[in-house]
Design an enzyme around this catalytic site. Structure first.
Site, PDB file in Angstrom:
ATOM      1  CG  HIS A 107      -0.907   6.555  -2.144  1.00  0.00           C
ATOM      2  ND1 HIS A 107      -2.056   5.901  -2.523  1.00  0.00           N
ATOM      3  CD2 HIS A 107      -0.960   6.641  -0.787  1.00  0.00           C
ATOM      4  CE1 HIS A 107      -2.774   5.618  -1.434  1.00  0.00           C
ATOM      5  NE2 HIS A 107      -2.123   6.056  -0.377  1.00  0.00           N
ATOM      6  CG  HIS A 127      -1.946   1.147   1.118  1.00  0.00           C
ATOM      7  ND1 HIS A 127      -3.229   0.976   0.645  1.00  0.00           N
ATOM      8  CD2 HIS A 127      -1.842   2.469   1.410  1.00  0.00           C
ATOM      9  CE1 HIS A 127      -3.875   2.142   0.679  1.00  0.00           C
ATOM     10  NE2 HIS A 127      -3.054   3.069   1.137  1.00  0.00           N
ATOM     11  CG  ASN A 141      -5.067  13.899   3.287  1.00  0.00           C
ATOM     12  OD1 ASN A 141      -4.971  15.052   2.900  1.00  0.00           O
ATOM     13  ND2 ASN A 141      -5.516  12.923   2.508  1.00  0.00           N
ATOM     14  CG  ASP A 154      -0.831   5.355   3.655  1.00  0.00           C
ATOM     15  OD1 ASP A 154      -1.223   5.294   2.476  1.00  0.00           O
ATOM     16  OD2 ASP A 154      -1.280   6.182   4.465  1.00  0.00           O
ATOM     17  NE  ARG A 183      -9.984  11.876   6.560  1.00  0.00           N
ATOM     18  CZ  ARG A 183      -8.916  11.343   5.977  1.00  0.00           C
ATOM     19  NH1 ARG A 183      -8.281  12.004   5.039  1.00  0.00           N
ATOM     20  NH2 ARG A 183      -8.483  10.144   6.314  1.00  0.00           N
ATOM     21  CE1 TYR A 215      -8.829   4.417   4.870  1.00  0.00           C
ATOM     22  CE2 TYR A 215      -8.583   6.161   3.248  1.00  0.00           C
ATOM     23  CZ  TYR A 215      -8.338   5.658   4.522  1.00  0.00           C
ATOM     24  OH  TYR A 215      -7.624   6.399   5.435  1.00  0.00           O
TER      25      TYR A 215
HETATM   26  C1  0GY Z   1      -4.301   6.395   2.395  1.00  0.00           C
HETATM   27  C2  0GY Z   1      -5.135   7.297   3.194  1.00  0.00           C
HETATM   28  C3  0GY Z   1      -5.642   8.500   2.833  1.00  0.00           C
HETATM   29  C4  0GY Z   1      -5.720   9.040   1.518  1.00  0.00           C
HETATM   30  C5  0GY Z   1      -5.956   8.343   0.395  1.00  0.00           C
HETATM   31  O1  0GY Z   1      -6.471   8.151  -1.824  1.00  0.00           O
HETATM   32  C6  0GY Z   1      -6.247   8.932  -0.911  1.00  0.00           C
HETATM   33  O2  0GY Z   1      -6.289  10.152  -1.026  1.00  0.00           O
HETATM   34  O3  0GY Z   1      -5.976   7.029   0.407  1.00  0.00           O
HETATM   35  C7  0GY Z   1      -6.222   9.321   3.905  1.00  0.00           C
HETATM   36  O4  0GY Z   1      -6.241  10.552   3.768  1.00  0.00           O
HETATM   37  O5  0GY Z   1      -6.661   8.750   4.934  1.00  0.00           O
HETATM   38  O6  0GY Z   1      -4.517   5.202   2.389  1.00  0.00           O
HETATM   39  O7  0GY Z   1      -3.411   6.877   1.732  1.00  0.00           O
END
Ligand code: 0GY
Length: 296
Positions: free
Chosen positions: A34, A32, A256, A251, A131, A158
């Site tokens: 990004h 996990h 955030n 992660d 959010r 999620y």
């Molecule tokens: C994560 C958690 C968050 C954000 C996202 O896709 C996203 O923007 O997943 C979060 O802000 O809790 O898993 O990265």
């Protein structure tokens, strides 16, 4: 220079994470993480709820190597909406060492799904965190599920723990393997055996198609770094009860986060506390993600 102005309260990822003391088993997968942008090449989506700093693929590969991992699963983040170009670009650069989870719209066609599959995408994400997104209606999500099922893909969900009772019926009607992000975001001030987390355990117990990522202590912990001890019993319980359906991820770049930015090396050092045996570590970090992402 990015074409975007980063949010004023944005915490950038840790510039120099520690080298972990724990050595992951050979072939370990960070399941996990990004990539963000870079914004001047892969613009952030107009409908995004936050504007992050760039977190490009090269930084992710460097982190992978530094932490002792071999592979990544990159999850499309909401700041890129359903524009998967940054994700595809990273997957194509990874020499087979990354797979992806995309975000698609209801009207996604076979050609686009085929292109995503060829790049290494093996799942789609349904996001229910208010959010972050306006969640698609159930009928749109069902339409997407029926399009991706024939490809052997899974669905990543999620949501916040408080939403699980309302979403339970919809989730359990999904036809594919379903992977829950961050253990369904439990409130770790509540008991591991209390009603809230018991519902999550019931979801996994009664539905063998459900998996969990035991990730994000930094988001869930009230105690905070570096020990994140209050999250350990929750992750450990899930790993010990469902050892063949759990995965772990950094992660990175930790979108955030407001309380602090975790040191990714310290996050890796939590692994032996939540998965105390070599056998559990092998399943969590290698066997399970390889089965889900690299077997087809
Ligand atoms: C994560 C958690 C968050 C954000 C996202 O896709 C996203 O923007 O997943 C979060 O802000 O809790 O898993 O990265």
């Amino acid at each position: 220079m990015s074409a975007f102005t980063v949010d004023a309260d944005w915490l950038p990822f840790h510039p120099a994470p520690a080298k972990p003391e724990f050595t992951p088993p050979a072939g370990a997968v960070d399941a996990h993480c990004h990539v963000f942008g870079p914004g001047d090449t892969f613009p952030f989506a107009p409908e995004r709820r936050y504007t992050p700093c760039d977190a490009p693929k090269q930084r992710l590969w460097a982190l992978r190597d530094h932490l002792g991992f071999e592979r990544n699963v990159i999850v499309q983040a909401t700041c890129h909406g359903a524009d998967n170009r940054a994700l595809i670009d990273a997957l194509e650069d990874a020499n087979g060492r990354a797979r992806g989870v995309a975000t698609v719209r209801r009207d996604v066609g076979r050609a686009e799904l085929g292109q995503l599959h060829a790049a290494g995408v093996r799942g789609v994400r349904f996001n229910f965190v208010k959010r972050l997104v306006d969640t698609l209606p159930f009928d749109s999500l069902r339409a997407i599920a029926s399009k991706i099922e024939p490809l052997g893909w899974h669905i990543v969900i999620y949501f916040e723990a408080a939403e699980l009772p309302d979403l339970y019926e919809f989730f359990t009607s999904l036809p594919t393997t379903v992977v829950v992000d961050h253990m369904g975001r439990p409130d770790v001030s509540k008991a591991v055996d209390g009603p809230e987390f018991s519902l999550f355990k019931q979801l996994l117990n009664d539905h063998p198609n459900f998996w969990s990522k035991v990730s994000c202590p930094e988001r869930l912990s009230l105690e905070g770094p570096p020990a994140y001890s209050d999250v350990v019993p929750f992750a450990r319980r899930i790993i010990e009860n469902f050892p063949d359906r759990v995965m772990w991820g950094t992660d990175w770049p930790h979108p955030n986060m407001k309380s602090h930015m975790p040191d990714d090396g310290a996050l890796v050092d939590l692994i032996p506390r939540i998965a105390p045996t070599a056998e559990l570590q092998q399943k969590l970090l290698v066997d399970n993600p390889m089965r889900l992402y690299w077997s087809h």
